[in-house]
Write a protein that holds these residues in place. Structure first.
Motif, PDB file in Angstrom:
ATOM      1  N   VAL A   4       0.848  -1.175   0.000  1.00 31.61           N
ATOM      2  CA  VAL A   4       0.000   0.000   0.000  1.00 31.61           C
ATOM      3  C   VAL A   4       0.891   1.234   0.000  1.00 31.61           C
ATOM      4  CG1 VAL A   4      -1.732   1.277   1.296  1.00 31.61           C
ATOM      5  CG2 VAL A   4      -1.793  -1.213   1.257  1.00 31.61           C
ATOM      6  N   THR A   5       0.621   2.138  -0.939  1.00 27.08           N
ATOM      7  CA  THR A   5       1.388   3.387  -0.983  1.00 27.08           C
ATOM      8  C   THR A   5       0.472   4.543  -0.623  1.00 27.08           C
ATOM      9  OG1 THR A   5       0.917   3.691  -3.326  1.00 27.08           O
ATOM     10  CG2 THR A   5       2.954   2.554  -2.756  1.00 27.08           C
ATOM     11  N   ASN A   6       1.047   5.550  -0.044  1.00 27.51           N
ATOM     12  CA  ASN A   6       0.295   6.739   0.344  1.00 27.51           C
ATOM     13  C   ASN A   6       0.609   7.837  -0.655  1.00 27.51           C
ATOM     14  OD1 ASN A   6      -0.919   8.901   1.564  1.00 27.51           O
ATOM     15  ND2 ASN A   6      -0.213   8.376   3.622  1.00 27.51           N
ATOM     16  N   ALA A   7      -0.419   8.400  -1.256  1.00 24.59           N
ATOM     17  CA  ALA A   7      -0.219   9.436  -2.267  1.00 24.59           C
ATOM     18  C   ALA A   7       0.307  10.733  -1.673  1.00 24.59           C
ATOM     19  CB  ALA A   7      -1.534   9.705  -2.998  1.00 24.59           C
ATOM     20  N   ALA A   8       0.146  10.921  -0.365  1.00 29.10           N
ATOM     21  CA  ALA A   8       0.582  12.162   0.266  1.00 29.10           C
ATOM     22  C   ALA A   8       2.052  12.150   0.645  1.00 29.10           C
ATOM     23  CB  ALA A   8      -0.254  12.441   1.510  1.00 29.10           C
ATOM     24  N   SER A   9       2.676  10.976   0.631  1.00 30.76           N
ATOM     25  CA  SER A   9       4.092  10.944   0.989  1.00 30.76           C
ATOM     26  C   SER A   9       4.935  11.380  -0.195  1.00 30.76           C
ATOM     27  CB  SER A   9       4.510   9.549   1.452  1.00 30.76           C
ATOM     28  OG  SER A   9       4.581   8.667   0.359  1.00 30.76           O
ATOM     29  N   PHE A  10       6.140  11.864   0.083  1.00 26.71           N
ATOM     30  CA  PHE A  10       6.999  12.378  -0.993  1.00 26.71           C
ATOM     31  C   PHE A  10       7.600  11.225  -1.775  1.00 26.71           C
ATOM     32  CE2 PHE A  10       8.940  15.974  -2.873  1.00 26.71           C
ATOM     33  CZ  PHE A  10      10.115  15.487  -3.406  1.00 26.71           C
ATOM     34  N   GLY A  11       8.097  10.252  -1.075  1.00 30.41           N
ATOM     35  CA  GLY A  11       8.671   9.084  -1.737  1.00 30.41           C
ATOM     36  C   GLY A  11       7.605   8.044  -1.968  1.00 30.41           C
ATOM     37  N   ARG A  12       8.029   6.913  -2.499  1.00 29.10           N
ATOM     38  CA  ARG A  12       7.048   5.864  -2.756  1.00 29.10           C
ATOM     39  C   ARG A  12       6.851   4.954  -1.562  1.00 29.10           C
ATOM     40  NH1 ARG A  12       9.687   3.725  -7.983  1.00 29.10           N
ATOM     41  NH2 ARG A  12      11.343   5.087  -7.314  1.00 29.10           N
ATOM     42  N   SER A  13       7.803   4.976  -0.633  1.00 28.04           N
ATOM     43  CA  SER A  13       7.692   4.130   0.550  1.00 28.04           C
ATOM     44  C   SER A  13       8.529   4.741   1.663  1.00 28.04           C
ATOM     45  CB  SER A  13       8.194   2.723   0.246  1.00 28.04           C
ATOM     46  OG  SER A  13       9.584   2.749  -0.004  1.00 28.04           O
ATOM     47  N   GLY A  14       8.523   4.080   2.806  1.00 26.91           N
ATOM     48  CA  GLY A  14       9.327   4.556   3.920  1.00 26.91           C
ATOM     49  C   GLY A  14      10.809   4.525   3.620  1.00 26.91           C
ATOM     50  N   VAL A  15      11.241   3.547   2.842  1.00 31.37           N
ATOM     51  CA  VAL A  15      12.660   3.454   2.489  1.00 31.37           C
ATOM     52  C   VAL A  15      13.057   4.642   1.612  1.00 31.37           C
ATOM     53  CG1 VAL A  15      14.379   2.072   1.268  1.00 31.37           C
ATOM     54  CG2 VAL A  15      12.688   0.951   2.702  1.00 31.37           C
ATOM     55  N   LEU A  66      13.524  21.927   1.307  1.00 35.89           N
ATOM     56  CA  LEU A  66      12.078  21.804   1.153  1.00 35.89           C
ATOM     57  C   LEU A  66      11.635  20.350   1.171  1.00 35.89           C
ATOM     58  CD1 LEU A  66      11.451  24.628  -1.464  1.00 35.89           C
ATOM     59  CD2 LEU A  66      11.179  24.709   1.023  1.00 35.89           C
ATOM     60  N   VAL A  67      12.417  19.457   0.550  1.00 39.95           N
ATOM     61  CA  VAL A  67      12.102  18.023   0.599  1.00 39.95           C
ATOM     62  C   VAL A  67      12.197  17.525   2.030  1.00 39.95           C
ATOM     63  CG1 VAL A  67      12.979  15.741  -0.061  1.00 39.95           C
ATOM     64  CG2 VAL A  67      12.718  17.509  -1.788  1.00 39.95           C
ATOM     65  N   HIS A  68      13.254  17.917   2.716  1.00 40.66           N
ATOM     66  CA  HIS A  68      13.456  17.506   4.104  1.00 40.66           C
ATOM     67  C   HIS A  68      12.292  17.992   4.973  1.00 40.66           C
ATOM     68  CE1 HIS A  68      16.547  15.987   6.929  1.00 40.66           C
ATOM     69  NE2 HIS A  68      15.916  16.752   7.794  1.00 40.66           N
ATOM     70  N   ALA A  69      11.911  19.240   4.775  1.00 46.04           N
ATOM     71  CA  ALA A  69      10.805  19.807   5.558  1.00 46.04           C
ATOM     72  C   ALA A  69       9.486  19.113   5.231  1.00 46.04           C
ATOM     73  CB  ALA A  69      10.693  21.303   5.294  1.00 46.04           C
ATOM     74  N   TRP A  70       9.229  18.836   3.946  1.00 42.37           N
ATOM     75  CA  TRP A  70       7.971  18.209   3.568  1.00 42.37           C
ATOM     76  C   TRP A  70       7.839  16.819   4.194  1.00 42.37           C
ATOM     77  CZ3 TRP A  70       3.217  18.098   2.813  1.00 42.37           C
ATOM     78  CH2 TRP A  70       2.595  16.985   2.292  1.00 42.37           C
ATOM     79  N   ILE A  71       8.901  16.031   4.137  1.00 44.69           N
ATOM     80  CA  ILE A  71       8.822  14.679   4.701  1.00 44.69           C
ATOM     81  C   ILE A  71       8.619  14.758   6.213  1.00 44.69           C
ATOM     82  CG2 ILE A  71      10.108  12.546   5.109  1.00 44.69           C
ATOM     83  CD1 ILE A  71      11.372  12.951   2.343  1.00 44.69           C
ATOM     84  N   SER A  78      19.125  14.613   1.622  1.00 49.99           N
ATOM     85  CA  SER A  78      18.922  16.055   1.805  1.00 49.99           C
ATOM     86  C   SER A  78      19.719  16.564   2.994  1.00 49.99           C
ATOM     87  CB  SER A  78      17.435  16.376   1.956  1.00 49.99           C
ATOM     88  OG  SER A  78      16.904  15.793   3.118  1.00 49.99           O
ATOM     89  N   ALA A  79      19.861  15.760   4.038  1.00 49.98           N
ATOM     90  CA  ALA A  79      20.657  16.173   5.191  1.00 49.98           C
ATOM     91  C   ALA A  79      22.129  16.309   4.817  1.00 49.98           C
ATOM     92  CB  ALA A  79      20.487  15.180   6.335  1.00 49.98           C
ATOM     93  N   VAL A  80      22.636  15.399   3.995  1.00 54.04           N
ATOM     94  CA  VAL A  80      24.028  15.482   3.553  1.00 54.04           C
ATOM     95  C   VAL A  80      24.241  16.727   2.694  1.00 54.04           C
ATOM     96  CG1 VAL A  80      25.751  14.366   2.064  1.00 54.04           C
ATOM     97  CG2 VAL A  80      24.493  13.017   3.744  1.00 54.04           C
ATOM     98  N   ASP A 131      11.587   7.582   1.516  1.00 51.76           N
ATOM     99  CA  ASP A 131      11.573   8.765   2.377  1.00 51.76           C
ATOM    100  C   ASP A 131      12.836   8.811   3.232  1.00 51.76           C
ATOM    101  OD1 ASP A 131       9.191   9.625   1.362  1.00 51.76           O
ATOM    102  OD2 ASP A 131       7.986   8.975   3.063  1.00 51.76           O
ATOM    103  N   TYR A 132      13.257   7.663   3.758  1.00 49.56           N
ATOM    104  CA  TYR A 132      14.466   7.579   4.570  1.00 49.56           C
ATOM    105  C   TYR A 132      15.684   8.014   3.761  1.00 49.56           C
ATOM    106  CZ  TYR A 132      18.186   5.512   7.405  1.00 49.56           C
ATOM    107  OH  TYR A 132      19.324   5.317   8.133  1.00 49.56           O
ATOM    108  N   ILE A 133      15.797   7.513   2.538  1.00 51.26           N
ATOM    109  CA  ILE A 133      16.935   7.863   1.683  1.00 51.26           C
ATOM    110  C   ILE A 133      16.886   9.345   1.312  1.00 51.26           C
ATOM    111  CG2 ILE A 133      17.964   7.480  -0.599  1.00 51.26           C
ATOM    112  CD1 ILE A 133      17.141   4.516  -0.249  1.00 51.26           C
TER     113      ILE A 133
END
Length: 115
Positions: free
Chosen positions: A2-13, A69-74, A22-24, A15-17
């Protein structure tokens, strides 16, 4: 899966990457700016203007802005999904944040390329 359309990435992995990447990028940008400020003894407007007039610095600044912005959105998405249980309120808050992020991105592009 199941994927969530509101998340930035396609999965938790993903988003983690994205968070780690973005932090680096933000850390490298910050270290560069702190090093530049430390090594530029008379930090004048002309020195600052010449730094941000260079094409590599413009690209690096926009990359850092997008990373921020990606970091903040996630992060905001994770907080909203954890703590705001009302779906309609969460949707309004997410929409408001996305509009704000796009306004920041547009303003950043205008400011960086206007130098």
């Amino acid at each position: 899966m199941v994927t969530n359309a509101a998340s930035f990435g396609r999965s938790g992995v993903h988003d983690y990457i994205l968070l780690r990447a973005s932090a680096v990028i933000l850390a490298c940008y910050t270290i560069f700016l702190v090093g530049f400020i430390a090594c530029s003894s008379p930090l004048t407007y002309d020195v600052w203007h010449s730094l941000f007039s260079a094409l590599p610095m413009k690209v690096l600044t926009l990359l850092a802005l997008v990373a921020l912005l990606v970091h903040a959105w996630i992060g905001v998405w994770q907080v909203l999904t954890d703590y705001v249980k009302c779906t309609s309120l969460r949707g309004v808050l997410q929409f408001t944040f996305v509009v704000t992020v796009f306004c920041y991105l547009a303003a950043g592009i205008v400011i960086v390329w206007g130098v």
